[in-house]
Structures are given as structure tokens and as C-alpha cells.
Design a protein around this motif. Sequence first.
Motif, PDB file in Angstrom:
ATOM      1  N   ALA A   1      -4.552   1.224  -3.068  1.00  0.00           N
ATOM      2  CA  ALA A   1      -3.708   0.623  -2.031  1.00  0.00           C
ATOM      3  C   ALA A   1      -4.398   0.651  -0.674  1.00  0.00           C
ATOM      4  CB  ALA A   1      -2.368   1.354  -1.968  1.00  0.00           C
ATOM      5  N   PHE A   2      -5.016   1.778  -0.337  1.00  0.00           N
ATOM      6  CA  PHE A   2      -5.630   1.925   0.978  1.00  0.00           C
ATOM      7  C   PHE A   2      -6.899   1.075   1.130  1.00  0.00           C
ATOM      8  CE2 PHE A   2      -3.118   5.924   1.589  1.00  0.00           C
ATOM      9  CZ  PHE A   2      -2.521   5.533   2.782  1.00  0.00           C
ATOM     10  N   ILE A   3      -7.623   0.837   0.026  1.00  0.00           N
ATOM     11  CA  ILE A   3      -8.820  -0.008   0.139  1.00  0.00           C
ATOM     12  C   ILE A   3      -8.501  -1.479  -0.139  1.00  0.00           C
ATOM     13  CG2 ILE A   3     -10.327   1.902  -0.512  1.00  0.00           C
ATOM     14  CD1 ILE A   3     -10.679   0.589  -3.256  1.00  0.00           C
ATOM     15  N   GLY A   4      -7.218  -1.754  -0.465  1.00  0.00           N
ATOM     16  CA  GLY A   4      -6.792  -3.135  -0.666  1.00  0.00           C
ATOM     17  C   GLY A   4      -7.165  -3.731  -1.999  1.00  0.00           C
TER      18      GLY A   4
ATOM     19  N   LYS B   1      12.969  -4.997   0.745  1.00  0.00           N
ATOM     20  CA  LYS B   1      12.895  -5.873   1.917  1.00  0.00           C
ATOM     21  C   LYS B   1      11.568  -5.696   2.656  1.00  0.00           C
ATOM     22  CE  LYS B   1      15.476  -7.303   6.028  1.00  0.00           C
ATOM     23  NZ  LYS B   1      14.316  -7.283   6.938  1.00  0.00           N
ATOM     24  N   ALA B   2      11.076  -4.458   2.745  1.00  0.00           N
ATOM     25  CA  ALA B   2       9.811  -4.207   3.443  1.00  0.00           C
ATOM     26  C   ALA B   2       8.664  -4.939   2.750  1.00  0.00           C
ATOM     27  CB  ALA B   2       9.537  -2.709   3.501  1.00  0.00           C
ATOM     28  N   TYR B   3       8.641  -4.953   1.424  1.00  0.00           N
ATOM     29  CA  TYR B   3       7.599  -5.674   0.687  1.00  0.00           C
ATOM     30  C   TYR B   3       7.732  -7.175   0.921  1.00  0.00           C
ATOM     31  CZ  TYR B   3       5.723  -1.719  -1.958  1.00  0.00           C
ATOM     32  OH  TYR B   3       5.096  -0.562  -2.326  1.00  0.00           O
TER      33      TYR B   3
ATOM     34  N   SER C   1       0.825  -0.715   7.442  1.00  0.00           N
ATOM     35  CA  SER C   1      -0.010  -1.630   6.664  1.00  0.00           C
ATOM     36  C   SER C   1       0.513  -1.750   5.240  1.00  0.00           C
ATOM     37  CB  SER C   1      -1.452  -1.124   6.627  1.00  0.00           C
ATOM     38  OG  SER C   1      -1.533   0.097   5.901  1.00  0.00           O
ATOM     39  N   ALA C   2      -0.011  -2.758   4.504  1.00  0.00           N
ATOM     40  CA  ALA C   2       0.390  -2.936   3.105  1.00  0.00           C
ATOM     41  C   ALA C   2       0.015  -1.719   2.275  1.00  0.00           C
ATOM     42  CB  ALA C   2      -0.265  -4.190   2.536  1.00  0.00           C
TER      43      ALA C   2
END
Length: 489
Positions: free
Chosen positions: A450-453, A385-387, A350-351
Motif C-alpha cells: 500500500a505504501f509503495i503503491g 466513503k473514504a475509498y 494518502s491512498a
Amino acid sequence: MKNQQKIEIPFLMALIPFIVMISIMAITIIKFGGSPHIPLLIGAVIAALIGWRYGYKWDIIEEGAYKGIRMALPAIVIILLVGLIIGAWIGGGIVATMIYYGLKIITPSLFLVTICIICAIVTLAIGSSWSTMGTIGVAGMGIGVSMGIPAAMVAGAVISGAYFGDKMSPLSDTTNLAAGITETPLFTHIKHMVYTTIPGLLIALVVYFILGRQFASTAVDIGNINSILSALESNFVISPWLLLVPLAVIVLVAKKVPALPALTIGVLLGWLCYVFIQGGSVADAVNTLHDGFVISSGNEMVDNLFNRGGIESMMYTVSLTIVAMIFGGIMEQVGMLQAIVNQILKVAKSAGSLIAATIVSAFFTNATASEQYISILLPGRMYAKAYRDKKLHSKNLSRALEDGGTVTSPLIPWNTCGVFIVATLGVSTFAYAPYAILNYTVPIISIFMAFIGLKVEFLTEQELKALEEKEARQSAKTDDGDASTSVLT
């Protein structure tokens, strides 16, 4: 000669250049006190040899090194400009004015809070946490200990303030590196760091306020502060009007003026202040832009703080950036970075988990490579690249690099930053680390967000289209360059 080879290098083989580079770097930095340049070059050679062994042609490997350097050029230009503005602002008395009024606000009852804020202000003004800790930090240690405050508490407050300024200053080399290496506009990067860094500072200030209440009635010897103020008054024209120069740069940034012209105007205004307000000669003002400002005030702390700036002072950072990008460019060109990232992405799908993985990787690089610049440069290339694939804005990557790399470096005893702080402030890493509140709360806040967006920014359709067009233009230029090379050879 565009790279058409799709040769996969196994994960374990891709780790070898990292392992060799990190091992040699640990010996070079920790045992011999050397710089990380040669270990990075050795790592680049190992990566090139492995790529060649697996079938990559030399011209493809060489192009990877050049491509890495080209990607760092915007950051290098900004870094050189930062050297100019530091020299101009010191010579123009702008930095002296900021420090002078900052030191005026010290009150014994709020010493920990105050020294943290002062260190933040000074580092914002000069862009160097090391210079702040080596001058204002040293003075703060003497004052704090004389008040009966434990040295570890004072050191923690100094470090938190200095690294806040280091992250948020447009003059900071690490800030410019993170923005440049991810191709993020400088002030876009700084604005995005506000969401993790300001809460970290506020938490730190609350803790320092609570800790400091027990020392509220203690008397303080302000001789060191008065000595610095006297030296500043004797060597510079101090005036609140000089604060209009940094204010002008802030206004330009708020008006969305790009970093290069905004900072260039800052250099020009600082240079004019040097000549017309401080009374320096045109020749000295010009030389300061290249060689840095030189002062002999009779106060060692003031001399250490102000003898700096100029293009020449940035050559270490520029050379390290080039060398690191040669290593990263070759690793990327032959697919080694991708092989490593692929293993990480099996977990970080996930992002939020990708951003968290970036922060952890930057911290791990700090602990293994012992150098904060490397903790920004290498993960910056690994995850770019992943981003892009997840359509995440590059400012997420640039912020994660600073949240995991810049601020955690003082928490590692064998890192160059940890070694410097122990030698400068005279407090062991394990003693001051619990009180360096900002340095460990920022990465925690960043991972949580990051985890809660929260404030995880994705590319808009317009931004994505513009990025694709830019990549197409860059690809066309590469093809044209390769065709020209083929004709010449």
C-alpha cells in the motif's frame, strides 16, 4: 423522507456506541461464551438514542438500519448459495475426492510443507478453516507429534494452510462478506487478494521447508491418514473425474461469468453427482441442499468434516450480518462513522495510508470485538466513503479487510478463532503464533504494498461514471420509496 439533516455528532460521543458494544461483547464472548448478536443490537440501540438526542428523527434513524441491511443483501444471497454448493459438493463426493488425493501426497520428509498444502486444498474445497482445522488439522497434529515435530510448528502450518484456503475460497463466508459488504464482485475480490496472499503462502512454505529438514529422517505413523482414506473409500465413489466439477466453476470464472450463475452451475453439477454417481435418492439430495449432508462413517474426523453444508448452516452468518449492518447502518446514518473516520483521515491522507489504516482497524476490531466477522463488517462500512472519495476501487477495501481481519483473528487469544484453535489443536496461541507464518506476513505485505503503491487500483473514468449512475439510480429508488411511505401514512 430522504435524510436532509446535517447534524454533526462529536467524535467522543460517536465512540460511545463502540465502547459499549465492545465492552458487552467482550463479557458475552469471553466470559459467557455467547454470540456477538446481542452486544451489536445493544450498540445499535445506544447509537440510535444518541442520534435521537442530537436531533435526528426516528424515521431517519430507522431508514439507516434498513439501508444497512439492503447493502448486505448481495452478500447474504451469495452466502446462502455457498451453503447450497457445500451440501451439493459433499453429497456428490467432490469434496471427498479432493481430500482423498490431497492426503495421498503426504511424505514424511516434507511434512510441514505438505500439511500446510493439504489444509489449504481442503479449505479451498469446503470454504471453512474451522472444519479443516477440526478434522485434517487434528489428524495432522497426531501425525506430526508422532514424528517428533513440536506441536507448535505443526499447529502453525495447519493454521497457515487453513487460512490461505479460507481467504481464497469462493465458498468462504468471510470472503463473501468482504466482497458483499464493499459491493465488490466476488471473483474480482479473490483475484485482487492473490497479490498479498500468494506471497504470504510462499514465504510460509519456504520457512516450513527449512524447519522440516531437521525431521526428514524421522519415521511416521500414518495410521490416522489410512483410517481417513479407508472411510472415504467406503462411503463415497472416489474418482478424478469428479474434479471436473470445481474445474468447470473455475473455467466459468475465468470466462468472467458472474458469481451467482457460476456458483449455481456448481450447485447443479454437485447435485447431479450426488444422484447419478454417488447413488443418493432425489429426496436426500434435495434435503441436503437445505439441511446439509449427513454421514455416519464410523470415523469421527470424517463425520465432523462432512456433516455440514446446506442453507441452514449459513443462518448464523446471515443473522450476524443483518445485526451488524443494523448497527453499522445507524452509525453511518447519524454521522458517527464519519466522525470517527474523519479523525483517522487526519493522519491517513494518502491512498496507501488509508489502506494501512483499514488493515490496522480490522486487526484492532479483531482484538476488541473478539470476532472476525465484525472485523470485516464494521471497518467495511466505516471506510467505504473514504475509498470512494479517493477514487479507489472497492477491491482495495475488500482485500484490506481480509488482510487485516480474517487472517489475524487466530493470533488473538481471546478472539473466537483463537479460542477455537486452542481448544481444537491443544496448543496455546502464544506458542503457535510464531509459526502461523501466513497470518502475520500477509498484513505486513499488504501494508508495504500500500505504501509503495503496488497493486493499489483506482477507478477508471468509465468505472467512476458507472458507479455514479448506479448511486443515482439507488438514490432515485430511495426517494420513490420514501414518497410511497409518505402517501401511505
